[in-house]
Design an enzyme around this catalytic site. Sequence first.
Site, short mmCIF file in Angstrom:
data_model
loop_
_atom_site.label_atom_id
_atom_site.label_comp_id
_atom_site.label_asym_id
_atom_site.label_seq_id
_atom_site.Cartn_x
_atom_site.Cartn_y
_atom_site.Cartn_z
N CYS A 183 35.21 51.04 44.90
CA CYS A 183 34.32 49.89 44.99
C CYS A 183 35.06 48.56 45.17
O CYS A 183 34.42 47.54 45.44
CB CYS A 183 33.43 49.82 43.75
SG CYS A 183 32.38 51.26 43.52
N HIS A 262 46.73 47.38 40.50
CA HIS A 262 46.58 48.84 40.64
C HIS A 262 47.15 49.51 39.40
O HIS A 262 48.31 49.33 39.05
CB HIS A 262 47.32 49.33 41.89
CG HIS A 262 46.82 50.65 42.40
ND1 HIS A 262 46.71 51.76 41.62
CD2 HIS A 262 46.39 51.01 43.64
CE1 HIS A 262 46.23 52.76 42.34
NE2 HIS A 262 46.02 52.34 43.56
N HIS A 347 31.25 29.43 40.69
CA HIS A 347 30.43 30.64 40.81
C HIS A 347 31.30 31.89 40.63
O HIS A 347 32.43 31.94 41.10
CB HIS A 347 29.74 30.70 42.18
CG HIS A 347 29.04 29.43 42.55
ND1 HIS A 347 27.84 29.07 42.00
CD2 HIS A 347 29.39 28.43 43.41
CE1 HIS A 347 27.46 27.90 42.50
NE2 HIS A 347 28.39 27.49 43.36
N HIS A 351 31.42 42.52 40.23
CA HIS A 351 30.95 43.76 40.86
C HIS A 351 29.80 44.37 40.07
O HIS A 351 29.89 44.60 38.87
CB HIS A 351 32.12 44.75 40.93
CG HIS A 351 31.71 46.16 41.28
ND1 HIS A 351 30.93 46.45 42.37
CD2 HIS A 351 31.95 47.33 40.67
CE1 HIS A 351 30.73 47.76 42.44
NE2 HIS A 351 31.34 48.31 41.41
N ASN A 384 24.02 49.65 42.78
CA ASN A 384 25.46 49.56 43.01
C ASN A 384 25.73 49.96 44.46
O ASN A 384 25.71 51.13 44.81
CB ASN A 384 26.20 50.49 42.05
CG ASN A 384 27.72 50.43 42.21
OD1 ASN A 384 28.24 49.85 43.16
ND2 ASN A 384 28.44 51.03 41.28
#
Length: 456
Positions: A183, A262, A347, A351, A384
């Site tokens: 995602c 990562h 702002h 996710h 989602n």
Amino acid sequence: MGLEFFNFFSLQSLDFVLPDEVSFAPFLLASAFIITMLLCYTSRPCVYLLDFNCHRPPDTLRAEVSTFIEYLESYSTCDRKSIDFQVKMLERAGVGNESYLPSPLLEIPCTNTLSGARQEVEEVLFTAVKDLLTKHKIDPKRIDILVANCSIFCPTPSITSMVINKFGLRSDIKSFNLSGMGCSAGILSICLVKDLFKVHKNSLALVLSTEAITPNAYMGKNKSMLVTNTLFRMGGVAILLSNRRQDRWMSKYKLQHIVRTHMGWDDQSYKSVFEQIDEDGNKGVSLSRDLLHVAAKALRINLSELGPLVLPYSEQLRYVWSVLYKRVCPTENKETCVPNFKKAFEHICVHAGGRAVIDGVENSLKLQKEDVEASRMTLYRFGNTSSSSVWYELCYLEAKGRVRKGDRVWQLAFGSGFKTNSAVWKCISDLDPTETNAWSDRIHCYPVEIPSVMEH
């Protein structure tokens, strides 16, 4: 005699070196030109976001919670426990009655075939690209770079090839197809274009972010793999980027920063979102119980790199002082100060991975309800949509007329691997809130109060 000779020699020399007709103006102009050219060719190339278009599927593809539950009760091949679990998750997922599912999953019985997945991707991306290029009257052959990301669905020919074939893009186009990136791949695609722009000057790039839901439908009974059925919905976005200086005046945003984290080196993080086959041979994506803990750990690392780039010095000093104080006085149960990221951004687009994800970020960063409104409303209306969710959120803010020239926008995405990616944009134009986008038809109905348990 000597003094007269000295005066005569000096005056003659001065007249010889600096006659009246010589001017410094040409030298100053030439110097200014050289300095300007050096700055132009040695400065870091800018990434301008001309525009983006989020796809809104037709109302015929709406998946109301009651319809979803009715299908599970009447036609699903799952056992009773699996059905009850999905119903419970649907009621509490924070996804409303206006989200969308692809047509193959609305059929009775539902089908998750290769042709159905292709049909879904074509409907989402072809429509988004066509609307975006038509709006700005851009010939598809002007596109220099094409990047597409879709995590699970990776056909041959690739998604980028499908787009090239549909719109007749040039034969020398630089195309990249990203899969398995989860995602957070939308921001990763932007980062790839940013790096490509360093080499390819005066270029126009098209970025496509989506997730095919058709091949993701899980038909088994593993609870950790059933969760995705209740969260993921149909959607996608087309984004137009440029590094041409003349496009600065027609662009909406300018990229400020991208920070990628990562966590693949950590086994717990690596296995937190994992595609696998269950004991009955059904393929699906498993979400582990450690997912929120993993996301929090990745977020801390990401913020440790992003903070020094965006936070004012006062907030950085406050945080450093808090850390030092805790080390000097470890016996005191005083929490480490959390920097106020609202001083860095107007702002925030978190996710829309699920209600728990949004709650977790809101609590960790001590945000206000209105700070995550766009995320909650996007989850409620569109579900989602994977890598495109942060763009539906920005779309919501634009439709509400909240984004002003000079405002800074933080997009925060989480994905398998485990990855946390941040992108920071600065609005450089006066935006028109009445401009048609994915929210235009119902923006006057939002925000809404989302119940803890959805009625059906």
